[in-house]
Design a protein around this motif. Structure first.
Motif, PDB file in Angstrom:
ATOM      1  N   GLN A 168       3.674  26.099 -44.842  1.00  0.00           N
ATOM      2  CA  GLN A 168       4.125  26.422 -43.482  1.00  0.00           C
ATOM      3  C   GLN A 168       4.159  25.170 -42.617  1.00  0.00           C
ATOM      4  O   GLN A 168       5.114  24.936 -41.865  1.00  0.00           O
ATOM      5  N   ALA A 169       3.119  24.349 -42.719  1.00  0.00           N
ATOM      6  CA  ALA A 169       3.058  23.122 -41.918  1.00  0.00           C
ATOM      7  C   ALA A 169       4.198  22.179 -42.294  1.00  0.00           C
ATOM      8  O   ALA A 169       4.840  21.566 -41.418  1.00  0.00           O
ATOM      9  N   ARG A 170       4.472  22.058 -43.596  1.00  0.00           N
ATOM     10  CA  ARG A 170       5.555  21.174 -44.050  1.00  0.00           C
ATOM     11  C   ARG A 170       6.905  21.652 -43.539  1.00  0.00           C
ATOM     12  O   ARG A 170       7.713  20.860 -43.016  1.00  0.00           O
ATOM     13  N   LEU A 171       7.183  22.939 -43.660  1.00  0.00           N
ATOM     14  CA  LEU A 171       8.470  23.471 -43.229  1.00  0.00           C
ATOM     15  C   LEU A 171       8.617  23.426 -41.710  1.00  0.00           C
ATOM     16  O   LEU A 171       9.713  23.171 -41.190  1.00  0.00           O
ATOM     17  N   THR A 172       7.523  23.646 -40.995  1.00  0.00           N
ATOM     18  CA  THR A 172       7.582  23.556 -39.531  1.00  0.00           C
ATOM     19  C   THR A 172       7.906  22.131 -39.101  1.00  0.00           C
ATOM     20  O   THR A 172       8.732  21.914 -38.191  1.00  0.00           O
ATOM     21  N   GLU A 173       7.297  21.163 -39.760  1.00  0.00           N
ATOM     22  CA  GLU A 173       7.600  19.765 -39.450  1.00  0.00           C
ATOM     23  C   GLU A 173       9.059  19.452 -39.759  1.00  0.00           C
ATOM     24  O   GLU A 173       9.742  18.758 -38.988  1.00  0.00           O
ATOM     25  N   LEU A 174       9.561  19.964 -40.875  1.00  0.00           N
ATOM     26  CA  LEU A 174      10.971  19.750 -41.213  1.00  0.00           C
ATOM     27  C   LEU A 174      11.888  20.380 -40.171  1.00  0.00           C
ATOM     28  O   LEU A 174      12.933  19.825 -39.830  1.00  0.00           O
ATOM     29  N   ARG A 175      11.481  21.554 -39.659  1.00  0.00           N
ATOM     30  CA  ARG A 175      12.312  22.207 -38.648  1.00  0.00           C
ATOM     31  C   ARG A 175      12.364  21.375 -37.363  1.00  0.00           C
ATOM     32  O   ARG A 175      13.428  21.210 -36.748  1.00  0.00           O
ATOM     33  N   LEU A 176      11.233  20.834 -36.955  1.00  0.00           N
ATOM     34  CA  LEU A 176      11.219  19.979 -35.762  1.00  0.00           C
ATOM     35  C   LEU A 176      12.067  18.732 -35.988  1.00  0.00           C
ATOM     36  O   LEU A 176      12.796  18.281 -35.100  1.00  0.00           O
ATOM     37  N   ARG A 177      11.977  18.203 -37.197  1.00  0.00           N
ATOM     38  CA  ARG A 177      12.791  17.018 -37.520  1.00  0.00           C
ATOM     39  C   ARG A 177      14.275  17.379 -37.504  1.00  0.00           C
ATOM     40  O   ARG A 177      15.110  16.583 -37.055  1.00  0.00           O
ATOM     41  N   ALA A 178      14.622  18.565 -37.969  1.00  0.00           N
ATOM     42  CA  ALA A 178      16.022  18.986 -37.961  1.00  0.00           C
ATOM     43  C   ALA A 178      16.556  19.077 -36.531  1.00  0.00           C
ATOM     44  O   ALA A 178      17.691  18.673 -36.256  1.00  0.00           O
ATOM     45  N   VAL A 179      15.745  19.617 -35.623  1.00  0.00           N
ATOM     46  CA  VAL A 179      16.157  19.706 -34.219  1.00  0.00           C
ATOM     47  C   VAL A 179      16.428  18.304 -33.671  1.00  0.00           C
ATOM     48  O   VAL A 179      17.419  18.077 -32.956  1.00  0.00           O
ATOM     49  N   GLU A 180      15.554  17.362 -34.002  1.00  0.00           N
ATOM     50  CA  GLU A 180      15.717  15.993 -33.500  1.00  0.00           C
ATOM     51  C   GLU A 180      16.898  15.284 -34.157  1.00  0.00           C
ATOM     52  O   GLU A 180      17.631  14.536 -33.495  1.00  0.00           O
ATOM     53  N   ARG A 181      17.107  15.506 -35.458  1.00  0.00           N
ATOM     54  CA  ARG A 181      18.259  14.887 -36.122  1.00  0.00           C
ATOM     55  C   ARG A 181      19.571  15.476 -35.581  1.00  0.00           C
ATOM     56  O   ARG A 181      20.575  14.770 -35.449  1.00  0.00           O
ATOM     57  N   ARG A 182      19.560  16.767 -35.271  1.00  0.00           N
ATOM     58  CA  ARG A 182      20.748  17.383 -34.687  1.00  0.00           C
ATOM     59  C   ARG A 182      21.053  16.757 -33.329  1.00  0.00           C
ATOM     60  O   ARG A 182      22.215  16.455 -33.009  1.00  0.00           O
TER      61      ARG A 182
END
Length: 649
Positions: free
Chosen positions: A151-165
């Motif tokens: 969960q922690a890994r995927l949540t971090e990836l989601r935050l990174r996706a928002v920033e990359r977008r």
């Protein structure tokens, strides 16, 4: 569409038709979720029992096997008895999930976030990926110890996706669009300096300098209050840059990016449905492509993203329409982006296979013509067959634009041997007629370019000159700057074939033509062409090739190298000549065979002399290389006579 497993929210699965699969029970779902979290690695039965129960019951191992068996039946209902499972496999002392990446939303999401696609392609990839989230990852197992790291890994990836977008929007000149989401993102995660940096930069680029500085002050307060930290270097440098209005912080100045940003924003407002937007966007790309330069590059980039997004929606007919909407005429036979062309061809072929039987012939014709056009220079039998079928279908439909596009595909597949300029001239004449009769200026331009090249191939410069004049008028009337690139190169070739002109005048004409390549936006045309043209001019004037860096010739290096090496080392030149492959089946085939023929004559290579003679014989009566409308290495007949004498044919 393949079966899919989802853990970005409650654990679910869907069949190939998109219908939800009834997973047996909470323990079964937890076993499936645990295997997803292992990302293809084996999870032992012993570990599964320990993670599913605090105090495993006596029959825990048997229960695990029962859960796995039920999951296999649910996920692969059509698997024949006693056939090994594809998805949940037994390996060693446990089980592993062997699904494809695109069958598991968490795996697909991680791949999307790490994509190295350029901004225009990355943006729809991330938009699609973020839409896969239906709630917290592994929602019903949030308290399970095994789920927390994932969960922690995927949540971090989601935050990174928002920033990359957000960064992609900034790179595309769409800063104002990025502000609302970044504002919410930064306030929800006040410890993320990258969120504050992007928000401040977006505000600055949107013309809100005071707000950008206020955000940086707020970031300093939040970091100090929550973590007892001062802002990092990224935030400090950004604040200093804003205060001095550093030009390096400005939005990209590319005009095509600005045009695209405004147009797509208008489309978003006018057509909120993703399917409508994709189809409208494809039409926009067609218009952008014919502007050349950065417009062509942007259109090519956005086209790939639109095609991928359409296929991701799982609608074969929509994908066909999006692919077919980019019916941009093309006359150069080397692809600007071979990797992208191969992806488009693969998508078109998959789409053809998935179309319903009652699909309109026009849709199939568009896809087949795309396969033919994007397979240019490959000599693929499939591409040639696709071109023939596209033409057959198009002739049965009352759509002149479709027929012209199908004929464009036929033209791209008319290079199976040398000496086919006459056949291509007939194709060009039909496309020109369609363009003139039905007010299709892009296709009229294409037809006349084909006819100009065909006229140059047989040294019919009176006809070539007439086509060049008409092309220049069309370019001026309809805003087609790329046309000038080709007519300028044609006139340099025309001058090069005039014996009354000096070598200096001819070189000057070619250097003027070379100066247009950088802004053309056509790497398939420009790469290696400048040194090739100047070398051809020297050889045409009886000058020997001089050593220069072979790398400058780009894709033409294998056919130039023997001549470049000959003055330095005849042994190395002979080796290079023996290793040279047959030239590609394209507009420069005769010219590249002429280079091999010259090298064979100079080095006394009888085998290559025979090969070159056989290859060039169908082009008797033509100027070698002039079918390109760009360069000439002189009459093919002269080379054939020299080769025949050399090889004692």
């Amino acid at each position: 569409m393949a079966m899919r497993i989802g853990v970005l929210g409650p654990v679910k699965a869907w069949d190939g038709a998109g219908e939800e699969i009834a997973l047996p029970g909470p323990r079964h779902r937890e076993v499936l979720a645990r295997l997803v979290a292992a990302r293809g690695r084996m999870v032992s039965v012993e570990l599964l029992t320990a993670e599913l129960w605090e105090d495993p019951p006596a029959g825990a191992v048997g229960a695990i096997r029962t859960f796995v068996g039920a999951l296999r039946r649910a996920l692969e209902p059509d698997r024949p008895p006693r056939t090994p499972p594809r998805l949940i496999v037994t390996t060693g002392p446990g089980y592993a999930l062997r699904a494809a990446t695109d069958e598991v939303d968490a795996w697909r999401f991680a791949e999307a976030v790490e994509s190295d696609a350029p901004p225009a392609r990355l943006l729809p990839v991330l938009d699609t990926a973020l839409a896969w989230w239906r709630g917290p990852a592994y929602a019903e197992f949030a308290e399970a110890p095994w789920a927390r790291p994932e969960q922690a890994r995927l949540t971090e990836l989601r935050l990174r996706a928002v920033e990359r977008r957000a960064q992609a929007l900034l790179d595309l000149g769409r800063a104002a669009e990025a502000v609302p989401e970044l504002d919410a993102h930064a306030r929800a995660q006040p410890w993320r300096e990258e969120a504050w940096r992007l928000l401040a930069l977006a505000l600055y680029r949107a013309g809100r300098q005071a707000d950008a500085l206020a955000v940086l002050r707020e970031a300093r307060t939040e970091l100090a209050g929550a973590l007892g930290l001062d802002p990092g270097r990224g935030l400090r440098d950004l604040e200093a840059g804003i205060l001095r209005q550093d030009g390096r912080l400005d939005a990209p100045a590319d005009a095509a990016a600005r045009v695209w940003a405004g147009a797509t924003a208008a489309l978003d407002r006018a057509a909120p449905d993703a399917r409508l937007r994709l189809e409208a966007t494809a039409g926009l790309m067609r218009g952008l492509a014919v502007t050349g330069g950065s417009g062509l590059l942007a259109a090519r980039e956005h086209r790939a993203a639109a095609v991928e997004a359409a296929e991701d929606l799982g609608d074969a007919e929509l994908t066909a329409r999006v692919i077919g909407a980019y019916d941009v005429p093309a006359n150069w036979t080397r692809s600007d982006d071979p990797a992208q062309a191969a992806r488009v061809v693969a998508t078109a072929e998959r789409t053809l296979a998935r179309l319903p039987e009652d699909t309109a012939p026009a849709v199939r014709a568009l896809l087949l013509a795309t396969v033919a056009l994007e397979s240019r220079g490959t000599a693929s039998p499939r591409a040639r067959a696709a071109a023939e079928e596209a033409e057959r279908l198009a002739r049965g439909v009352d759509d002149p634009g479709l027929l012209a596009f199908a004929l464009n595909g036929v033209y791209m597949q008319s290079f199976e041997r040398t000496g086919l300029s006459g056949r291509r001239d007939a194709i060009g004449a039909e496309i020109t007629g369609l363009g003139e009769r039905h007010a299709l200026p892009s296709h009229e331009v294409l037809g006349r370019l084909i006819r100009l090249q065909s006229a140059a191939a047989v040294a019919d410069f009176a006809a070539g000159d007439e086509h060049a004049v008409r092309l220049d008028r069309l370019a001026e009337r309809h805003g087609r700057p790329l046309v000038t690139v080709f007519t300028t190169w044609y006139r340099a070739l025309r001058l090069a074939e005039d014996p009354a002109e000096s070598l200096a005048a001819k070189e000057s004409a070619y250097r003027a033509a070379i100066g247009l390549l950088d802004s053309a936006g056509m790497p398939g045309l420009s790469e290696g062409l400048a040194p090739l043209a100047l070398l051809a001019l020297r050889l045409r004037h009886g000058r020997a090739a001089e050593w220069e860096d072979p790398g400058r010739f780009g894709p033409y290096q294998p056919w130039v190298l023997p001549l470049l090496l000959a003055p330095r080392s005849r042994d190395e030149a002979r080796t290079a000549l023996r290793e040279a492959p047959d030239p590609p089946h394209d507009l420069l085939a005769e010219g590249l065979w002429a280079l091999l023929a010259r090298a064979a004559l100079e080095l006394g290579d009888l085998e290559m002399s025979r090969r070159a003679h056989a290859a060039l014989l169908p082009a008797s009566g033509e100027l070698a290389g002039a079918a390109s409308g760009l360069i000439s290495l002189g009459p093919v007949d002269g080379l054939l006579a020299d080769l025949a004498a050399s090889a004692r044919m």
